[in-house]
Design a protein around this motif. Structure first.
Motif, mmCIF file in Angstrom:
data_model
loop_
_atom_site.group_PDB
_atom_site.id
_atom_site.type_symbol
_atom_site.label_atom_id
_atom_site.label_comp_id
_atom_site.label_asym_id
_atom_site.label_seq_id
_atom_site.Cartn_x
_atom_site.Cartn_y
_atom_site.Cartn_z
ATOM 1 N N SER A 196 15.822 -19.985 4.945
ATOM 2 C CA SER A 196 15.880 -20.520 5.836
ATOM 3 C C SER A 196 16.433 -21.735 6.357
ATOM 4 C CB SER A 196 14.513 -20.446 6.435
ATOM 5 O OG SER A 196 14.669 -21.320 7.639
ATOM 6 N N LYS A 241 26.337 -15.893 3.992
ATOM 7 C CA LYS A 241 26.171 -15.574 5.172
ATOM 8 C C LYS A 241 27.308 -14.724 5.629
ATOM 9 C CE LYS A 241 21.402 -16.866 6.923
ATOM 10 N NZ LYS A 241 20.503 -16.671 8.133
ATOM 11 N N PRO A 299 20.538 -8.155 4.893
ATOM 12 C CA PRO A 299 19.205 -8.862 5.615
ATOM 13 C C PRO A 299 19.145 -10.577 5.607
ATOM 14 C CG PRO A 299 18.674 -7.118 4.599
ATOM 15 C CD PRO A 299 19.611 -7.333 4.006
ATOM 16 N N ASP A 300 19.282 -11.052 7.186
ATOM 17 C CA ASP A 300 18.803 -12.590 6.734
ATOM 18 C C ASP A 300 18.058 -12.717 5.503
ATOM 19 O OD1 ASP A 300 21.231 -12.392 8.281
ATOM 20 O OD2 ASP A 300 19.935 -13.894 9.556
ATOM 21 N N THR A 301 16.934 -12.340 6.195
ATOM 22 C CA THR A 301 15.290 -13.172 4.926
ATOM 23 C C THR A 301 15.484 -13.319 4.079
ATOM 24 O OG1 THR A 301 14.926 -10.179 4.965
ATOM 25 C CG2 THR A 301 14.243 -11.483 7.112
ATOM 26 N N LEU A 302 17.011 -12.276 3.093
ATOM 27 C CA LEU A 302 17.769 -12.373 2.284
ATOM 28 C C LEU A 302 18.660 -14.266 1.552
ATOM 29 C CD1 LEU A 302 18.342 -8.970 0.654
ATOM 30 C CD2 LEU A 302 16.126 -10.206 0.812
ATOM 31 N N TYR A 303 18.287 -14.485 2.345
ATOM 32 C CA TYR A 303 18.858 -16.157 2.537
ATOM 33 C C TYR A 303 18.303 -17.100 2.840
ATOM 34 C CZ TYR A 303 23.713 -13.598 3.042
ATOM 35 O OH TYR A 303 24.632 -12.520 2.474
#
Length: 241
Positions: free
Chosen positions: A41, A65, A35-39
C-alpha cells in the motif's frame, strides 16, 4: 602485484562457479494483470526505512505497477546496487530479466513486496539485499541474515520450481562494516536451508585483501562503477544456459 592479481582472478572464478543454471524462459505475449492488492500500500510504513527511503519506496512501487512483471520472468530483487544496474535484460541479453531494485531498501522492505514476484511464478529470482540493514547499527547481522533466508523460504513455498539465488553482501570502504558483513554472509552460506537457494559469493568479486571494496570498482565505496558492473555481469552469465 601480478601474484595478487592472479589470486583475485582465482577468487572471482570460485565465486561464480555453480552447477545451478537458469533454464529457458517460456515467454508469453499476453500482458499479465497483477491485482493491486499484491503490491504494498502507498500508506505502508516500513519502520526500518530511513526518511529518504520511506519516500522513494512508494514511488518505486508505483513505477512497478505501471510496468508489471510478466509470467515466468527472471526477477532481480535488491537495493540501489541492483537498481543502478538499470536494464539487466540488456546487460545479460535476456529480455525476461526484470529489475526490482529499490534504492535504500532493506530486507523488511523486500519481505513486504514479494506478492507481485510470487504471482508471476518467476523462473528465477536473484536477491541482493542487506547492506542498508547493516548500515543501521540497531539491526544485527543475525537479523539481517534471518530476513534474507525468510525471503527465500516465502518464494520457495509459493513457487517450489523457481530457482533462487542469494548474492552475498558486497564489501564497502567502511571499517565498522567489515565484521558485520562477514558474519551476515557466513550465516547465509552455512544455513541448513541451502537446498532452497544457491549462494553466489559476490562479496569475493569485489573485496580486496583487507576485505574492503576494491577502489577501482566503486564510485563511493559502496556503489559500483561501470567496471564493477561488468565484473558482476560476467559472473552472472555463468548462471544462464
Amino acid at each position: 602485484m601480478k601474484k595478487h592479481l592472479i589470486i583475485l582472478v582465482s577468487i572471482a572464478f570460485a565465486a561464480c562457479s555453480s552447477n545451478s543454471k537458469v533454464g529457458k524462459v517460456q515467454t508469453s505475449d499476453t500482458v499479465l494483470s497483477i491485482p493491486d492488492t499484491l503490491y504494498p500500500s502507498s500508506k505502508l510504513i516500513v519502520p526500518t526505512h530511513n526518511e529518504w527511503t520511506s519516500k522513494n519506496y512508494p514511488k518505486m512501487i508505483k513505477s512497478f505497477k505501471a510496468n508489471p512483471l510478466q509470467l515466468h520472468d527472471i526477477v532481480f530483487v535488491g537495493n540501489s546496487i541492483t537498481s543502478q544496474g538499470r536494464n539487466w535484460g540488456e546487460r545479460l541479453n535476456n529480455k525476461a530479466i526484470k529489475n526490482r531494485g529499490i534504492a535504500g531498501d532493506v530486507t523488511d522492505g523486500v519481505l513486504k513486496r514479494l506478492g507481485e514476484i510470487n504471482y508471476i511464478k518467476p523462473t528465477a529470482v536473484f536477491i541482493e539485499i542487506g547492506i542498508n540493514d547493516l548500515l543501521n547499527d540497531t539491526l544485527s547481522p543475525e537479523r539481517t541474515a534471518k530476513n534474507i533466508i525468510q525471503i527465500t523460504k516465502i518464494i520457495h513455498q509459493q513457487n517450489p520450481k523457481t530457482k533462487i539465488f542469494v548474492q552475498t553482501i558486497f564489501p564497502t570502504n567502511k571499517t565498522n562494516l567489515v565484521d558485520r558483513i562477514k558474519l551476515t554472509n557466513t550465516i547465509i552460506k552455512n544455513h541448513k536451508s541451502r537446498g532452497v537457494f544457491t549462494v553466489i559469493d559476490t562479496h569475493l568479486l569485489f573485496a580486496d585483501k583487507n576485505d574492503f571494496m576494491q577502489k577501482e570498482l566503486t564510485v563511493d565505496g559502496i556503489h559500483l562503477n561501470e567496471k564493477g558492473y561488468q565484473i558482476w555481469v560476467d559472473c552472472l552469465k555463468k548462471y544462464f544456459k
